[in-house]
Write a protein that holds these residues in place. Sequence first.
Motif, short mmCIF file in Angstrom:
data_model
loop_
_atom_site.label_atom_id
_atom_site.label_comp_id
_atom_site.label_asym_id
_atom_site.label_seq_id
_atom_site.Cartn_x
_atom_site.Cartn_y
_atom_site.Cartn_z
N GLY A 75 0.77 -1.24 0.00
CA GLY A 75 0.00 0.00 0.00
C GLY A 75 0.80 1.28 0.00
O GLY A 75 0.44 2.24 -0.68
N ARG A 76 1.86 1.33 0.76
CA ARG A 76 2.57 2.60 0.91
C ARG A 76 3.07 3.18 -0.41
O ARG A 76 2.86 4.36 -0.68
CB ARG A 76 3.70 2.44 1.93
N PRO A 77 3.74 2.40 -1.26
CA PRO A 77 4.20 3.00 -2.52
C PRO A 77 3.09 3.26 -3.53
O PRO A 77 3.17 4.19 -4.33
CB PRO A 77 5.21 1.99 -3.06
N LEU A 78 2.03 2.46 -3.50
CA LEU A 78 1.01 2.59 -4.53
C LEU A 78 0.04 3.74 -4.29
O LEU A 78 -0.58 4.23 -5.23
CB LEU A 78 0.22 1.28 -4.65
N LEU A 79 -0.10 4.19 -3.05
CA LEU A 79 -1.01 5.30 -2.79
C LEU A 79 -0.61 6.56 -3.54
O LEU A 79 -1.45 7.40 -3.85
CB LEU A 79 -1.07 5.61 -1.29
N ALA A 80 0.67 6.71 -3.83
CA ALA A 80 1.13 7.91 -4.52
C ALA A 80 0.45 8.09 -5.86
O ALA A 80 0.23 9.21 -6.32
CB ALA A 80 2.65 7.86 -4.69
N ARG A 81 0.09 6.98 -6.53
CA ARG A 81 -0.57 7.09 -7.83
C ARG A 81 -1.94 7.74 -7.70
O ARG A 81 -2.31 8.63 -8.46
CB ARG A 81 -0.73 5.70 -8.45
N GLY A 82 -2.72 7.28 -6.71
CA GLY A 82 -4.06 7.83 -6.54
C GLY A 82 -4.07 9.23 -6.00
O GLY A 82 -4.98 10.01 -6.29
N SER A 83 -3.05 9.60 -5.21
CA SER A 83 -3.05 10.92 -4.58
C SER A 83 -2.97 12.04 -5.60
O SER A 83 -3.45 13.15 -5.36
CB SER A 83 -1.91 11.04 -3.58
N ALA A 84 -2.37 11.76 -6.76
CA ALA A 84 -2.26 12.79 -7.79
C ALA A 84 -3.64 13.28 -8.23
O ALA A 84 -3.82 14.45 -8.57
CB ALA A 84 -1.48 12.26 -8.98
#
Length: 256
Positions: A162-171
């Motif tokens: 989860g930690r690295p992949l959330l960055a995609r959605g936060s954009a």
Amino acid sequence: MVASRVNDVLPEWEAFAHAVKSRRPDSGTWCEAWTVRDVLIHQTGSAEELARVLAAHLAGEPVETRGLDREDPYRALSDSALWSAFTTRCEQLTEVTETAARDVPMETTVMWTGRPVTAAFFAEHMREELILHRWDLTGDDSTSVESLAAPWMTQHSVISVGRPLLARGSAGLELGPGDRFEGRLRTPGTDDVLIAADADGTRIDFATPEGPATIESDAAVRVLLLWGRRPADPARWHSDAGPETLRALRKLLSGY
């Protein structure tokens, strides 16, 4: 037939294989716009890449993790050749993870998608892929619900993935200075999964339950929500949060 040791290392393999074999390759799935064949292509590419990266580390010649273009060669295969490739890649992953378990210390770290993980991550991640994408094929049957609800699935989804992949959605949230989003996914009797984002980045972790939950559900549904999916039965989750909050949460999780 796949080698028997595959089922020892990847105990969810057989249930996934049965789900694939029980459906037409061009049948639709719960994963939007993916057919059964698309799911199998993805799984084949995942097994290959997990094995490739771990084997390179064991050989002392680390390699970068490739993107989803690793799946392209499999799209040209016939259905029978694709199935053979899938079983072969899973056998190769089994072999290399068995070697790692035997030959390297448990605390050994390997780089995967730019972050350090343990050697044990590689088999565990393929197990998660088999469970999640089996659900894409079958929906909420008893096997999927039981597998998704296993505590290690939530742990792996939050900590290992989860930690690295959330960055995609936060954009997609377009947060400015001072803006902050926070959501809590709650399953009674367990810690909350806390998801937060601001202009400086994102956070996902476990937290002691406090205040209102954004969504309350059983453990299996919570894993599905973390991966941007929803159960067929809406009665399995509840929220008093407004539509704006839920839209923001779904957008943040869309990177999954």
